[in-house]
Design a protein around this motif. Structure first.
Motif, PDB file in Angstrom:
ATOM      1  N   ASN A  40       0.815  -1.216   0.000  1.00 12.76           N
ATOM      2  CA  ASN A  40       0.000   0.000   0.000  1.00 12.76           C
ATOM      3  C   ASN A  40       0.852   1.271   0.000  1.00 12.76           C
ATOM      4  N   LEU A  41       2.129   1.150  -0.401  1.00 11.32           N
ATOM      5  CA  LEU A  41       2.996   2.325  -0.508  1.00 11.32           C
ATOM      6  C   LEU A  41       3.339   2.582  -1.963  1.00 11.32           C
ATOM      7  N   VAL A  42       3.271   3.869  -2.351  1.00 10.74           N
ATOM      8  CA  VAL A  42       3.679   4.276  -3.688  1.00 10.74           C
ATOM      9  C   VAL A  42       4.855   5.239  -3.534  1.00 10.74           C
ATOM     10  N   TYR A  43       5.920   4.949  -4.266  1.00  8.08           N
ATOM     11  CA  TYR A  43       7.126   5.778  -4.292  1.00  8.08           C
ATOM     12  C   TYR A  43       7.180   6.472  -5.650  1.00  8.08           C
ATOM     13  N   THR A  44       7.337   7.786  -5.642  1.00  9.52           N
ATOM     14  CA  THR A  44       7.511   8.470  -6.921  1.00  9.52           C
ATOM     15  C   THR A  44       8.991   8.661  -7.189  1.00  9.52           C
ATOM     16  N   SER A  45       9.345   8.685  -8.451  1.00 10.90           N
ATOM     17  CA  SER A  45      10.683   9.094  -8.846  1.00 10.90           C
ATOM     18  C   SER A  45      10.788  10.603  -8.653  1.00 10.90           C
ATOM     19  N   GLY A  46      12.004  11.098  -8.605  1.00 10.52           N
ATOM     20  CA  GLY A  46      12.214  12.528  -8.434  1.00 10.52           C
ATOM     21  C   GLY A  46      11.608  13.327  -9.580  1.00 10.52           C
ATOM     22  N   GLN A  47      10.953  14.416  -9.231  1.00 10.64           N
ATOM     23  CA  GLN A  47      10.351  15.321 -10.208  1.00 10.64           C
ATOM     24  C   GLN A  47      11.020  16.686 -10.091  1.00 10.64           C
ATOM     25  N   ASP A  48      10.884  17.481 -11.145  1.00  7.98           N
ATOM     26  CA  ASP A  48      11.436  18.836 -11.117  1.00  7.98           C
ATOM     27  C   ASP A  48      10.321  19.852 -11.330  1.00  7.98           C
ATOM     28  N   CYS A  49      10.690  21.103 -11.547  1.00 10.70           N
ATOM     29  CA  CYS A  49       9.700  22.195 -11.568  1.00 10.70           C
ATOM     30  C   CYS A  49       9.250  22.573 -12.976  1.00 10.70           C
ATOM     31  N   ARG A  50       9.102  21.582 -13.847  1.00 11.97           N
ATOM     32  CA  ARG A  50       8.629  21.883 -15.207  1.00 11.97           C
ATOM     33  C   ARG A  50       7.133  22.218 -15.208  1.00 11.97           C
ATOM     34  N   LYS A  51       6.823  23.156 -16.073  1.00 13.13           N
ATOM     35  CA  LYS A  51       5.426  23.492 -16.366  1.00 13.13           C
ATOM     36  C   LYS A  51       5.357  23.634 -17.871  1.00 13.13           C
ATOM     37  N   ASP A  52       4.433  22.931 -18.494  1.00 14.80           N
ATOM     38  CA  ASP A  52       4.327  22.922 -19.958  1.00 14.80           C
ATOM     39  C   ASP A  52       5.654  22.538 -20.608  1.00 14.80           C
ATOM     40  N   GLY A  53       6.370  21.592 -19.977  1.00 20.63           N
ATOM     41  CA  GLY A  53       7.600  21.069 -20.547  1.00 20.63           C
ATOM     42  C   GLY A  53       8.855  21.890 -20.325  1.00 20.63           C
ATOM     43  N   LYS A  54       8.731  23.022 -19.629  1.00 22.11           N
ATOM     44  CA  LYS A  54       9.885  23.906 -19.426  1.00 22.11           C
ATOM     45  C   LYS A  54      10.040  24.214 -17.940  1.00 22.11           C
ATOM     46  N   LEU A  55      11.290  24.214 -17.456  1.00 26.50           N
ATOM     47  CA  LEU A  55      11.537  24.557 -16.060  1.00 26.50           C
ATOM     48  C   LEU A  55      11.060  25.978 -15.790  1.00 26.50           C
ATOM     49  N   ILE A  56      10.334  26.188 -14.692  1.00 24.43           N
ATOM     50  CA  ILE A  56       9.883  27.547 -14.372  1.00 24.43           C
ATOM     51  C   ILE A  56      11.032  28.383 -13.819  1.00 24.43           C
ATOM     52  N   TYR A  57      12.045  27.742 -13.247  1.00 20.68           N
ATOM     53  CA  TYR A  57      13.271  28.401 -12.784  1.00 20.68           C
ATOM     54  C   TYR A  57      14.437  27.469 -13.064  1.00 20.68           C
ATOM     55  N   GLU A  58      15.610  28.062 -13.205  1.00 26.01           N
ATOM     56  CA  GLU A  58      16.849  27.304 -13.315  1.00 26.01           C
ATOM     57  C   GLU A  58      17.871  27.936 -12.402  1.00 26.01           C
ATOM     58  N   GLY A  59      18.796  27.111 -11.903  1.00 20.07           N
ATOM     59  CA  GLY A  59      19.915  27.637 -11.147  1.00 20.07           C
ATOM     60  C   GLY A  59      19.902  27.284  -9.679  1.00 20.07           C
ATOM     61  N   LYS A  60      20.785  27.963  -8.967  1.00 24.87           N
ATOM     62  CA  LYS A  60      21.017  27.681  -7.552  1.00 24.87           C
ATOM     63  C   LYS A  60      20.252  28.649  -6.656  1.00 24.87           C
ATOM     64  N   VAL A  61      19.593  28.082  -5.650  1.00 22.50           N
ATOM     65  CA  VAL A  61      18.937  28.906  -4.651  1.00 22.50           C
ATOM     66  C   VAL A  61      20.034  29.503  -3.768  1.00 22.50           C
ATOM     67  N   GLY A  62      19.922  30.781  -3.516  1.00 22.42           N
ATOM     68  CA  GLY A  62      20.927  31.464  -2.710  1.00 22.42           C
ATOM     69  C   GLY A  62      21.871  32.305  -3.549  1.00 22.42           C
TER      70      GLY A  62
END
Length: 160
Positions: A40-62
């Protein structure tokens, strides 16, 4: 087990109230599957911040991005995780409990506020699932992430 159709999903209605329409689940970028279920556990693979196929941001926080932009990236990343879950489960009402998040933050040298960035994902889960959205979590610094995404998140949920 749950005969509710997607159109009648309480969780999807809640998402729409929050102004969120789930996209199609993102396709894997390499050799892996988007979700794996055991019992009864579902594990997702890592996801990123794409919207409509394109990252909404790129780069390093900070350096390239503020904490607030990182939080927006984490929120979009969680929307993509939910899209993967919906694709796997058919209906998000089957989610009984969000168990754990693992969040990676593409961090500038010296940036140590990863937990505040991943709050963007955690807060969305609580808004959507209420008490069932509260979860254990790790927020980890990374010196690089795939495709220069600022955030990558994977999750574990318990399902009915």
């Amino acid at each position: 087990m749950n005969n509710v159709t997607t159109n009648e999903s309480k969780i999807e209605k809640r998402l729409l109230e929050l102004g969120i329409e789930l996209p199609e689940a993102p396709k894997p970028a390499a050799v892996y599957i988007p979700a794996q279920q055991t019992g009864n556990l579902v594990y997702t693979s890592g996801q990123d911040c794409r919207k409509d196929g394109k990252l909404i941001y790129e780069g390093k926080v900070g350096s390239d991005l503020t904490i607030e932009q990182g939080q927006e990236a984490a929120r979009q990343t969680m929307i993509n995780c939910l899209a993967v879950l919906k694709s796997h489960l058919g209906n998000l009402d089957r989610v009984k409990k969000v168990v754990k998040l693992l969040g990676f933050v593409n961090s500038a040298p010296g940036f140590v506020e990863q937990p505040y960035v991943i709050n963007g994902a955690s807060e969305l889960l609580e808004e959507v699932f209420g008490e069932a959205g509260k979860h254990a979590r790790s927020a980890i610094s990374s010196n690089e992430l795939p495709f220069n995404t600022p955030v990558e998140i994977e999750m574990i949920v318990e399902v009915e």
